[in-house]
Design a protein around this motif. Structure first.
Motif, PDB file in Angstrom:
ATOM      1  N   UNK A 112       0.726  -1.099  -0.172  1.00 47.01           N
ATOM      2  CA  UNK A 112      -0.056  -0.231  -0.019  1.00 47.01           C
ATOM      3  C   UNK A 112       0.885   1.325   0.010  1.00 47.01           C
ATOM      4  N   UNK A 113       0.643   2.151  -0.764  1.00 49.25           N
ATOM      5  CA  UNK A 113       1.262   3.480  -0.924  1.00 49.25           C
ATOM      6  C   UNK A 113       0.923   4.173   0.465  1.00 49.25           C
ATOM      7  N   UNK A 114       1.995   5.043   0.849  1.00 47.98           N
ATOM      8  CA  UNK A 114       1.777   5.810   2.089  1.00 47.98           C
ATOM      9  C   UNK A 114       0.329   6.640   2.133  1.00 47.98           C
ATOM     10  N   UNK A 115      -0.171   7.339   0.963  1.00 48.04           N
ATOM     11  CA  UNK A 115      -1.478   7.580   0.847  1.00 48.04           C
ATOM     12  C   UNK A 115      -2.082   7.209  -0.375  1.00 48.04           C
ATOM     13  N   UNK A 116      -3.035   6.734  -0.286  1.00 45.45           N
ATOM     14  CA  UNK A 116      -3.710   5.754  -1.408  1.00 45.45           C
ATOM     15  C   UNK A 116      -5.001   6.484  -1.702  1.00 45.45           C
ATOM     16  N   UNK A 117      -5.147   7.210  -2.801  1.00 46.42           N
ATOM     17  CA  UNK A 117      -6.398   7.892  -2.946  1.00 46.42           C
ATOM     18  C   UNK A 117      -7.172   7.055  -4.344  1.00 46.42           C
ATOM     19  N   UNK A 118      -6.806   6.076  -4.514  1.00 46.06           N
ATOM     20  CA  UNK A 118      -7.487   5.113  -5.634  1.00 46.06           C
ATOM     21  C   UNK A 118      -8.921   4.592  -4.921  1.00 46.06           C
ATOM     22  N   UNK A 119     -10.028   5.222  -5.044  1.00 45.14           N
ATOM     23  CA  UNK A 119     -11.053   4.802  -4.756  1.00 45.14           C
ATOM     24  C   UNK A 119     -11.386   5.260  -3.444  1.00 45.14           C
ATOM     25  N   UNK A 120     -10.726   5.434  -2.502  1.00 48.07           N
ATOM     26  CA  UNK A 120     -10.790   5.847  -1.208  1.00 48.07           C
ATOM     27  C   UNK A 120      -9.529   6.575  -0.800  1.00 48.07           C
ATOM     28  N   UNK A 121      -9.663   7.239   0.511  1.00 54.94           N
ATOM     29  CA  UNK A 121      -8.107   8.201   0.838  1.00 54.94           C
ATOM     30  C   UNK A 121      -7.906   7.496   2.037  1.00 54.94           C
ATOM     31  N   UNK A 122      -6.772   6.399   1.873  1.00 56.41           N
ATOM     32  CA  UNK A 122      -6.220   5.697   3.032  1.00 56.41           C
ATOM     33  C   UNK A 122      -4.944   6.250   3.161  1.00 56.41           C
ATOM     34  N   UNK A 123      -4.636   6.472   4.382  1.00 57.55           N
ATOM     35  CA  UNK A 123      -3.184   6.817   4.637  1.00 57.55           C
ATOM     36  C   UNK A 123      -2.686   6.005   5.790  1.00 57.55           C
ATOM     37  N   UNK A 124      -1.418   5.657   5.363  1.00 55.98           N
ATOM     38  CA  UNK A 124      -0.626   4.847   6.553  1.00 55.98           C
ATOM     39  C   UNK A 124      -0.311   5.498   7.561  1.00 55.98           C
ATOM     40  N   UNK A 125      -0.460   4.892   8.862  1.00 59.99           N
ATOM     41  CA  UNK A 125       0.088   5.466   9.989  1.00 59.99           C
ATOM     42  C   UNK A 125       1.414   5.973  10.224  1.00 59.99           C
ATOM     43  N   UNK A 126       2.156   5.395   9.174  1.00 54.51           N
ATOM     44  CA  UNK A 126       3.851   5.794   9.269  1.00 54.51           C
ATOM     45  C   UNK A 126       3.968   7.192   9.067  1.00 54.51           C
ATOM     46  N   UNK A 127       3.113   7.982   8.208  1.00 64.15           N
ATOM     47  CA  UNK A 127       3.690   9.196   7.787  1.00 64.15           C
ATOM     48  C   UNK A 127       3.490  10.039   9.302  1.00 64.15           C
ATOM     49  N   UNK A 128       2.874   9.586  10.263  1.00 70.96           N
ATOM     50  CA  UNK A 128       2.946  10.390  11.370  1.00 70.96           C
ATOM     51  C   UNK A 128       4.021   9.819  12.527  1.00 70.96           C
TER      52      UNK A 128
END
Lengths: 445, 184
Positions: free
Chosen positions: A1-17
């Motif tokens: 999974x990308x760190x932020x995935x906007x393909x169809x939804x807006x999914x954000x990895x907790x790693x970015x924080x």
């Protein structure tokens, strides 16, 4: 999974924080290149006045030159790197190093090298040693600077946010001034946690701040009904993605006022607000309950209306700026400024200050409970399993766009939403150039 | 820049009698107990009706000697009424469940030292100056702290005292305590 995935939804990895490696990349991708707020012109009114501040994540001197211009330069001697200004505020004719005595003008030019001819011979070109200077622009008294001398201008970088900035900070003939020096606090949380919240999260307010609601620190429809024509019990709220990661949330009181009522501000200033603003901007500032947002990456603004923080009927507004400066991925230094209209009375300014300090100030009740959330996010997600989780930023994706307003940007007709958080994170992703970068193998889920 | 507004009380009066120092030492020990146990409702009884609590913004300037704060900027500005309405009320059975930052409570210990009491123009009032350190542990974490100097005006009330005003000058220019919203 990308760190932020906007393909169809807006999914954000907790790693970015919570991932130190990602934070190191942020410092290069974001904190060396953006426009940053460094202070207000009223903090350095006279030639020679200086304050010391962070620019991105580096220490700088912000000073006023003899011709009135403002310069921002790295607070580090070009010779051996010693910090030149050790105080947070002062007045000087030049900046002299404590180590070998090199001296710099208020424009950052290297003016004097101690024992120059003896130590360096007859041909030293001192201009090679001017302080590393930043590019500076001042908008409505707000001083911005960037290390990027070739990038977009401040107006280009702000884009549609300029329209909202004009409404917020350009509405008074003589502008705003600071109520003294900023407060500095430190919190064990990632810099993006509060930045996202202030970008326009109207979803948390009634939960996190329920005690404030119970204590009457939010105006009720009944409180404000005498000041206009009631339009029901709902406080109309909108959220705006201004582009470039800038966002704003605008919420109004449930009343109409004719002519426009800038409740909370001294009434003698109301005509100039209307005169200085376009009709759409008047529509933002009249009947305002609260408006807040963020200038990418780390400046947040808040203008709030309160009715009872200094006893019943003590109607007031306050304007706050906060700057979130990362110390590391799990620790942030926050700078807090309180702004008041320069032409308000001393009595009004002090009332505004009390309202601010008791609610949204650095020791205020609202911040107390907000911080619990930011501290909790940091504490709960640093383990290997927590780091592999994600957040879905999908709240309000179904909300309709607002119609009939003159406001620029992507305006949605709701404020219990993550519309602005998506705006912030979309720019974060662009700046980090993450679209093609995936997480390390084995860490996805 | 706004004008100078808030400065600590002057400390030029004569030293108060030793007996007053002794009595106030006991008074402050009891006050610390109430604050450390979050018995703010009882603590309010130690305050005068017009009590004010001011903490200016700490500031490092290039002046010598250091004032240590910006007299045109405040970090805290509270009164007896505002503390009763917005601090004490959070701790009641009715509200504690949604007073998120107070449940679990931050544990605190106050350490006081160097109490000096001076007389004022008012025979029943004294100026008490002392150092204060509040160590605070939020949840299970290592304690953080706020350190400052108190400038109190106290008034004799029967066989005890009432706090008329408290002005605290913080030591650190960065407030990094686990619980900045604290009565030092």
């Amino acid at each position: 999974m990308a760190l932020i995935d906007t393909d169809g939804r807006f999914r954000v990895s907790r790693r970015i924080y919570h991932d130190p490696e990602i934070h190191r990349r942020e410092l290069d991708s974001i904190f060396k290149k953006s426009w940053f707020f460094v202070g207000h012109a009223s903090e350095i009114p006279e030639p020679g006045d200086y304050v010391t501040r962070p620019l991105g994540a580096d220490p700088v001197i912000v000073n006023r030159d003899r011709d009135g211009s403002v310069h921002v330069m790295l607070n580090s001697c070009s010779h051996r790197g010693v910090m030149l200004c050790r105080a947070e505020r002062g007045r000087t004719k030049a900046h002299r190093c404590s180590y070998h005595g090199w001296a710099y003008g208020l424009d950052g030019a290297c003016r004097a090298v101690t024992y120059e001819k003896e130590v360096y011979g007859p041909d030293l070109d001192k201009s090679r040693f001017d302080l590393r200077s930043a590019r500076v622009e001042v908008l409505h008294g707000l001083i911005f600077a960037t290390w990027d001398h070739r990038g977009p201008s401040l107006a280009e970088a702000l884009g549609h946010m300029t329209y909202y900035f004009d409404a917020l900070f350009g509405k008074f003939d003589n502008g705003f001034e600071v109520m003294g020096s900023p407060v500095r606090t430190r919190i064990s949380a990632n810099w993006k946690a509060e930045t996202e919240n202030l970008s326009g999260d109207g979803y948390h307010t009634m939960i996190t701040h329920e005690t404030a609601l119970r204590f009457g620190l939010f105006p009720s429809p009944e409180d404000v009904a005498p000041y206009g024509d009631p339009i029901g019990s709902k406080f109309p709220g909108r959220t705006v993605q201004c582009g470039n990661g800038h966002t704003i949330r605008i919420q109004h009181l449930p009343i109409e006022t004719h002519p426009p009522g800038f409740l909370g501000y001294p009434e003698h200033l109301w005509p100039e607000i209307e005169r200085n603003l376009k009709p759409g901007q008047v529509d933002i500032m009249a009947r305002t309950s609260v408006t807040h947002g963020s200038v990418f990456p780390n400046l947040s603004f808040l203008e709030n209306f309160k009715t009872a923080t200094d006893g019943p009927g003590s109607m007031c507004r306050y304007t706050r700026l906060t700057l979130k400066v990362p110390v590391d991925e799990g620790s942030t230094e926050i700078w807090w400024w309180h702004l008041v209209p320069a032409d308000a009375s001393e009595h009004w300014k002090e009332r505004s200050q009390r309202a601010y300090l008791r609610t949204n100030g650095p020791g205020g009740m609202f911040e107390l409970d907000d911080n619990e959330n930011f501290l909790g996010m940091a504490a709960a997600n640093s383990g290997p399993v927590g780091l592999d989780q994600h957040y879905d930023y999908v709240a309000g994706t179904h909300h309709p766009d607002a119609h009939g307003l003159e406001w620029p940007g992507h305006v949605q007709d709701a404020d219990r939403s993550e519309h602005t958080l998506r705006g912030f994170l979309t720019e974060w992703r662009r700046r980090m150039e993450l679209t093609a970068v995936s997480e390390p193998a084995g860490s996805g889920r | 820049m706004t004008r100078l507004r808030w400065v600590h009380p002057t400390t030029t009066g004569d030293p108060a009698p030793l007996q007053v120092h002794h009595e106030l030492g006991l008074f402050y020990a009891y006050e610390a107990e109430l604050l450390d146990e979050w018995r703010l409702d009882e603590w309010l009884h130690l305050t005068d009706e017009g009590f004010t609590y001011l903490v200016p913004v700490p500031l490092v300037t290039d002046q010598h000697p250091q004032l240590g704060y910006d007299p045109s900027a405040l970090f805290m500005d509270e009164t007896r009424d505002s503390i009763a309405e917005n601090w004490v009320a959070r701790l009641t059975d009715e509200n504690i469940a949604v007073s998120w930052a107070d449940r679990p409570p931050v544990r605190t210990r106050r350490f006081l030292s160097a109490l000096r009491v001076r007389s004022t123009d008012h025979p029943q009032e004294y100026l008490a100056r002392m150092n204060v350190q509040a160590s605070m542990a939020r949840h299970g974490t290592q304690p953080g702290e706020m350190i400052g100097e108190r400038f109190d005006v106290v008034r004799r009330s029967g066989d005890s005292f009432r706090l008329v005003s408290r002005f605290v000058v913080l030591l650190s220019a960065i407030v990094d305590a686990p619980r900045p919203r604290t009565i030092l």
